[in-house]
Scaffold this motif. Structure first.
Motif, PDB file in Angstrom:
ATOM      1  N   SER A 188       0.598  -1.182   0.078  1.00  0.00           N
ATOM      2  CA  SER A 188      -0.061   0.120   0.231  1.00  0.00           C
ATOM      3  C   SER A 188       0.839   1.396   0.064  1.00  0.00           C
ATOM      4  O   SER A 188       0.434   2.424  -1.050  1.00  0.00           O
ATOM      5  CB  SER A 188      -0.617   0.124   1.038  1.00  0.00           C
ATOM      6  N   LEU A 189       2.271   1.507   1.371  1.00  0.00           N
ATOM      7  CA  LEU A 189       2.341   2.359   0.970  1.00  0.00           C
ATOM      8  C   LEU A 189       3.673   2.462  -0.543  1.00  0.00           C
ATOM      9  O   LEU A 189       3.688   3.905  -1.028  1.00  0.00           O
ATOM     10  CB  LEU A 189       3.751   2.413   2.299  1.00  0.00           C
ATOM     11  N   LEU A 190       3.688   1.610  -0.998  1.00  0.00           N
ATOM     12  CA  LEU A 190       4.700   1.534  -2.090  1.00  0.00           C
ATOM     13  C   LEU A 190       3.226   1.903  -3.243  1.00  0.00           C
ATOM     14  O   LEU A 190       3.936   3.030  -4.418  1.00  0.00           O
ATOM     15  CB  LEU A 190       5.621   0.390  -2.228  1.00  0.00           C
ATOM     16  N   SER A 191       2.447   1.813  -3.416  1.00  0.00           N
ATOM     17  CA  SER A 191       1.338   1.947  -4.626  1.00  0.00           C
ATOM     18  C   SER A 191       1.309   3.067  -4.574  1.00  0.00           C
ATOM     19  O   SER A 191       1.386   4.363  -5.426  1.00  0.00           O
ATOM     20  CB  SER A 191       0.742   1.145  -4.079  1.00  0.00           C
ATOM     21  N   LEU A 192       1.081   3.977  -3.053  1.00  0.00           N
ATOM     22  CA  LEU A 192       1.339   5.553  -2.922  1.00  0.00           C
ATOM     23  C   LEU A 192       2.047   6.369  -3.787  1.00  0.00           C
ATOM     24  O   LEU A 192       2.124   7.279  -4.185  1.00  0.00           O
ATOM     25  CB  LEU A 192       1.309   5.701  -1.626  1.00  0.00           C
ATOM     26  N   VAL A 193       3.612   5.654  -2.935  1.00  0.00           N
ATOM     27  CA  VAL A 193       4.701   6.606  -3.996  1.00  0.00           C
ATOM     28  C   VAL A 193       4.313   6.561  -4.775  1.00  0.00           C
ATOM     29  O   VAL A 193       4.616   7.520  -6.144  1.00  0.00           O
ATOM     30  CB  VAL A 193       5.932   5.402  -3.132  1.00  0.00           C
ATOM     31  N   CYS A 194       3.747   5.324  -5.864  1.00  0.00           N
ATOM     32  CA  CYS A 194       4.273   5.281  -7.343  1.00  0.00           C
ATOM     33  C   CYS A 194       2.855   6.304  -7.656  1.00  0.00           C
ATOM     34  O   CYS A 194       3.262   7.447  -8.474  1.00  0.00           O
ATOM     35  CB  CYS A 194       3.935   3.690  -7.601  1.00  0.00           C
ATOM     36  N   HIS A 195       2.021   6.384  -6.947  1.00  0.00           N
ATOM     37  CA  HIS A 195       0.784   6.640  -7.573  1.00  0.00           C
ATOM     38  C   HIS A 195       1.278   8.544  -7.463  1.00  0.00           C
ATOM     39  O   HIS A 195       0.899   9.592  -8.475  1.00  0.00           O
ATOM     40  CB  HIS A 195      -0.511   7.123  -6.456  1.00  0.00           C
ATOM     41  N   LEU A 196       1.712   8.546  -6.361  1.00  0.00           N
ATOM     42  CA  LEU A 196       2.088  10.516  -6.514  1.00  0.00           C
ATOM     43  C   LEU A 196       2.712  11.007  -7.323  1.00  0.00           C
ATOM     44  O   LEU A 196       2.812  11.707  -7.560  1.00  0.00           O
ATOM     45  CB  LEU A 196       2.418  10.247  -4.625  1.00  0.00           C
ATOM     46  N   ALA A 197       3.656  10.082  -7.487  1.00  0.00           N
ATOM     47  CA  ALA A 197       4.560  10.097  -8.571  1.00  0.00           C
ATOM     48  C   ALA A 197       4.512  10.518 -10.178  1.00  0.00           C
ATOM     49  O   ALA A 197       5.072  10.843 -10.963  1.00  0.00           O
ATOM     50  CB  ALA A 197       5.914   9.190  -8.148  1.00  0.00           C
ATOM     51  N   LEU A 198       3.769   9.347 -10.502  1.00  0.00           N
ATOM     52  CA  LEU A 198       3.594   8.581 -11.207  1.00  0.00           C
ATOM     53  C   LEU A 198       1.827   9.141 -12.352  1.00  0.00           C
ATOM     54  O   LEU A 198       1.452   9.290 -13.103  1.00  0.00           O
ATOM     55  CB  LEU A 198       3.373   7.313 -12.386  1.00  0.00           C
ATOM     56  N   GLU A 199       0.947   9.493 -10.997  1.00  0.00           N
ATOM     57  CA  GLU A 199      -0.345   9.576 -11.682  1.00  0.00           C
ATOM     58  C   GLU A 199      -1.170  10.349 -10.900  1.00  0.00           C
ATOM     59  O   GLU A 199      -1.046  11.250 -10.505  1.00  0.00           O
ATOM     60  CB  GLU A 199      -1.309   8.673 -10.635  1.00  0.00           C
ATOM     61  N   GLU A 200      -2.353  10.987 -11.450  1.00  0.00           N
ATOM     62  CA  GLU A 200      -3.386  12.728 -10.648  1.00  0.00           C
ATOM     63  C   GLU A 200      -4.568  11.594 -10.008  1.00  0.00           C
ATOM     64  O   GLU A 200      -4.618  10.610 -10.409  1.00  0.00           O
ATOM     65  CB  GLU A 200      -3.643  12.750 -12.384  1.00  0.00           C
ATOM     66  N   THR A 201      -4.660  12.136  -9.261  1.00  0.00           N
ATOM     67  CA  THR A 201      -5.458  11.579  -7.996  1.00  0.00           C
ATOM     68  C   THR A 201      -7.349  11.704  -8.806  1.00  0.00           C
ATOM     69  O   THR A 201      -7.037  13.446  -8.953  1.00  0.00           O
ATOM     70  CB  THR A 201      -5.384  12.288  -6.454  1.00  0.00           C
ATOM     71  N   VAL A 202      -7.868  10.596  -8.498  1.00  0.00           N
ATOM     72  CA  VAL A 202      -8.876  10.562  -8.624  1.00  0.00           C
ATOM     73  C   VAL A 202      -9.597   9.471  -8.280  1.00  0.00           C
ATOM     74  O   VAL A 202      -9.948   8.902  -7.668  1.00  0.00           O
ATOM     75  CB  VAL A 202      -9.252  10.146 -10.470  1.00  0.00           C
ATOM     76  N   TRP A 203     -10.664  10.380  -7.713  1.00  0.00           N
ATOM     77  CA  TRP A 203     -11.607   9.920  -6.415  1.00  0.00           C
ATOM     78  C   TRP A 203     -12.677   8.719  -6.815  1.00  0.00           C
ATOM     79  O   TRP A 203     -12.697   9.530  -8.008  1.00  0.00           O
ATOM     80  CB  TRP A 203     -11.649  10.949  -5.359  1.00  0.00           C
ATOM     81  N   PRO A 204     -13.016   8.208  -6.622  1.00  0.00           N
ATOM     82  CA  PRO A 204     -14.200   7.451  -6.294  1.00  0.00           C
ATOM     83  C   PRO A 204     -15.814   8.151  -6.400  1.00  0.00           C
ATOM     84  O   PRO A 204     -15.585   9.333  -5.467  1.00  0.00           O
ATOM     85  CB  PRO A 204     -14.492   6.241  -5.861  1.00  0.00           C
ATOM     86  N   GLU A 205     -16.259   7.734  -6.678  1.00  0.00           N
ATOM     87  CA  GLU A 205     -18.160   9.060  -7.457  1.00  0.00           C
ATOM     88  C   GLU A 205     -19.258   8.414  -6.898  1.00  0.00           C
ATOM     89  O   GLU A 205     -19.235   7.365  -7.260  1.00  0.00           O
ATOM     90  CB  GLU A 205     -18.524   9.743  -8.477  1.00  0.00           C
TER      91      GLU A 205
END
Length: 297
Positions: free
Chosen positions: A186-203
């Motif tokens: 979970s922590l490593l995925s969060l790091v990759c998300h912050l570095a590579l992706e734009e945050t999109v929350w569920p609707e």
């Protein structure tokens, strides 16, 4: 052994919900979704620790177990997402789904394991059924332009099969350690998300419930069940039976109205079911069936 094998197969059944719940979760980027789901999966392990009796003796976890576990869970997802970004989904998914066959073949190298012809034949039948499902009855079009993506998918298959086989070498390590594998992923995925992706929350509530369902089952409890299966169950049967995941996933999508039944689904069902039964023939019909049942009691 039979009981542990069934627990391991319950992970395969939970993975069958992955496509439906992922589709229902909306358009979240993969690493963001992975970070949230593995955080929920961590909570599943923590809850199990609260309601389970503590082990009589707390032994130190070998360093290599941490490496195997984190590389298995995070590494598989990292390279799978990378593969899908760099190659067509059909070919990349099919290459990644070589891991059940690699588990069956790799089990021959494990101490005390005996690889029989029916294990290999059963896994190959399962792979053939998976080809029908993943390609939707069409052909494959491997293109050299996507060589990097194909290689990443191959790394996925090697990582997950290696994780499953190497976990079997540490049967004394409690399944509760998977809690921390999920937390690290979970922590490593969060790091990759912050570095590579734009945050999109569920609707809306439906998408949030789908994310919760992912974290509780296919990206949560399934990994704990798989750990029990690969450590104490019949790993050849588990490997061959793992090809049921894409079949069950398709059947779930049909039941939910997201896919239509067809001849290829029926053919895949026959191939995958037949392969699993063939791989398990010694346990189901052989002389050692009674002994296996007794071992799982």
């Amino acid at each position: 052994m039979a009981r542990a094998t069934l627990i391991g197969f319950s992970a395969v059944a939970m993975w069958a919900l992955l496509a439906l719940l992922t589709d229902a979760s909306g358009s979240m980027p993969p690493f963001e979704l992975s970070a949230i789901c593995f955080a929920i999966g961590t909570c599943v392990g923590l809850a199990a620790r609260i309601f389970s009796p503590p082990p009589p003796v707390r032994e130190r976890i070998p360093p290599q177990v941490w490496l195997i576990g984190i590389a298995g869970l995070f590494g598989y997802h990292f390279f799978y997402f990378t593969a899908l970004r760099n190659a067509p989904a059909v070919e990349a998914s099919l290459i990644a789904y070589l891991w059940p066959l690699l588990i069956v073949l790799g089990s021959a190298l494990m101490p005390g394991e005996k690889l029989a012809w029916n294990h290999v034949a059963g896994a190959l039948l399962g792979l053939a059924g998976t080809v029908l499902i993943v390609t939707k009855g069409g052909g494959l079009a491997f293109d050299a332009r996507y060589g990097f993506g194909y290689a990443m998918a191959g790394v996925c298959a090697l990582l997950w099969s290696s994780y499953s086989l190497l976990s079997r070498r540490f049967p004394e390590v409690p399944t509760t350690v998977v809690t921390w594998f999920c937390a690290a992923t979970s922590l490593l995925s969060l790091v990759c998300h912050l570095a590579l992706e734009e945050t999109v929350w569920p609707e809306g509530a439906v998408q949030w419930l789908a994310v919760l369902g992912l974290g509780l089952m296919p990206v949560g409890a399934a990994f704990y069940a798989w750990d029990i299966g690969v450590k104490r169950g019949n790993i050849q049967i588990l490997g061959a039976a793992s090809y049921a995941a894409p079949l069950l996933s398709t059947l779930v999508l049909i039941a939910a109205g997201f896919a239509e039944p067809s001849w290829r689904i029926l053919a895949a069902c026959v191939l995958i079911t037949g392969g699993a039964v063939l791989a398990a023939k010694s346990m189901l019909f052989g002389r050692d069936a009674k002994a296996s049942a007794g071992a799982g009691a």
